[in-house]
Design a protein around this motif. Structure first.
Motif, short mmCIF file in Angstrom:
data_model
loop_
_atom_site.label_atom_id
_atom_site.label_comp_id
_atom_site.label_asym_id
_atom_site.label_seq_id
_atom_site.Cartn_x
_atom_site.Cartn_y
_atom_site.Cartn_z
N SER A 49 0.14 9.11 11.06
CA SER A 49 -1.04 9.87 11.45
C SER A 49 -2.26 9.16 10.88
CB SER A 49 -0.97 11.30 10.90
OG SER A 49 -2.19 11.97 11.14
N PHE A 107 -1.48 8.35 7.03
CA PHE A 107 -0.39 9.19 6.52
C PHE A 107 0.93 8.73 7.12
CE2 PHE A 107 -4.12 11.79 6.15
CZ PHE A 107 -3.94 12.54 4.99
N ASN A 145 4.39 10.62 7.58
CA ASN A 145 4.77 12.02 7.49
C ASN A 145 3.63 12.75 6.81
OD1 ASN A 145 7.12 11.39 8.82
ND2 ASN A 145 8.44 11.54 7.03
N ASN A 146 3.86 13.41 5.68
CA ASN A 146 2.76 14.11 4.99
C ASN A 146 2.23 13.35 3.78
OD1 ASN A 146 2.81 16.32 6.74
ND2 ASN A 146 4.50 17.25 5.61
N ALA A 147 2.73 12.16 3.53
CA ALA A 147 2.29 11.37 2.39
C ALA A 147 1.10 10.50 2.78
CB ALA A 147 3.44 10.49 1.88
N GLN A 148 0.03 10.63 2.00
CA GLN A 148 -1.17 9.85 2.28
C GLN A 148 -1.11 8.50 1.59
OE1 GLN A 148 -4.92 11.69 1.28
NE2 GLN A 148 -6.04 10.23 2.53
N THR A 180 -2.60 5.84 -0.52
CA THR A 180 -3.64 5.82 -1.55
C THR A 180 -4.21 4.42 -1.75
OG1 THR A 180 -1.97 5.57 -3.27
CG2 THR A 180 -2.71 7.82 -2.77
N ILE A 194 1.80 5.31 -1.56
CA ILE A 194 1.66 6.66 -0.99
C ILE A 194 1.80 7.71 -2.10
CG2 ILE A 194 2.39 5.99 1.33
CD1 ILE A 194 5.21 6.97 0.69
N ASP A 195 1.27 8.90 -1.81
CA ASP A 195 1.25 9.96 -2.82
C ASP A 195 2.40 10.95 -2.70
OD1 ASP A 195 0.52 11.45 -0.61
OD2 ASP A 195 -1.40 12.13 -1.43
#
Length: 175
Positions: A144, A150, A152-155, A157, A171-172
């Motif tokens: 995304s 992103f 999945n839901n991990a941004q 960083t 990723i976070d």
């Protein structure tokens, strides 16, 4: 004396045009993925000792858990030899799931989880498009680009950290 020094400096500046520029690949020796993860962790530890960094609330993430997990599953040598993109969760992301360097070996399907964090080939953030990308374990991860990058839901960083044989996107979260 001053005029002689000035003439030397001017002559030296004129000679610069005849020197071939250093190629970027020769000037920078890229680290392996393991060395890159270690250097980020070492820098974070150095920051913790630096009171001015901690005073301003700048705390860098560390990546010990990921490094230990790669070693425990014997994937570290594969990662070092392969040309791939690693989606690297921080120690904080693993800790949110109760996973630490000392218990990472007890995680079920650890090898599959780690392979879900790797994409075949070098994929820079500018190469990504909205949609899905296949990971090394055969499953797809959703990409995304709405409000950042992103998986999945991990941004992401920190993106596009180039290593000797690949690229790391920090990723976070754990995918």
């Amino acid at each position: 004396m001053i005029s002689a020094l000035l003439m030397f400096v001017l002559a030296a500046c004129q000679d610069e045009d005849t020197v071939a520029p250093i190629q970027q690949q020769d000037a920078v020796q890229l680290m392996t993925i393991e060395e890159t993860l270690a250097s980020f962790t070492e820098q974070a530890e150095a920051d913790e000792k630096d009171q001015s960094a901690s005073r301003w609330g700048r705390k860098r993430p560390t990546y010990r858990t990921l490094t230990v997990a790669l070693a425990r599953t014997r994937l570290l040598s594969t990662v070092l030899r392969s040309e791939l993109t690693l989606l690297a969760p921080s120690d904080k992301a693993f800790a949110a799931l109760g996973i630490y360097p000392w218990n990472v070996g007890k995680v079920e399907n650890l090898k599959d989880i780690l392979l879900y964090h790797a994409i075949d080939g070098k994929v820079k953030s500018t190469d990504l498009t909205e949609g899905y990308v296949n990971t090394v374990n055969g499953a797809s991860v959703r990409v995304s680009l709405d409000g950042g990058v992103f998986f999945n839901n991990a941004q992401v960083t920190k993106a596009d950290v180039h290593t000797r044989r690949g690229v790391i996107h920090f990723i976070d979260g754990v995918l």
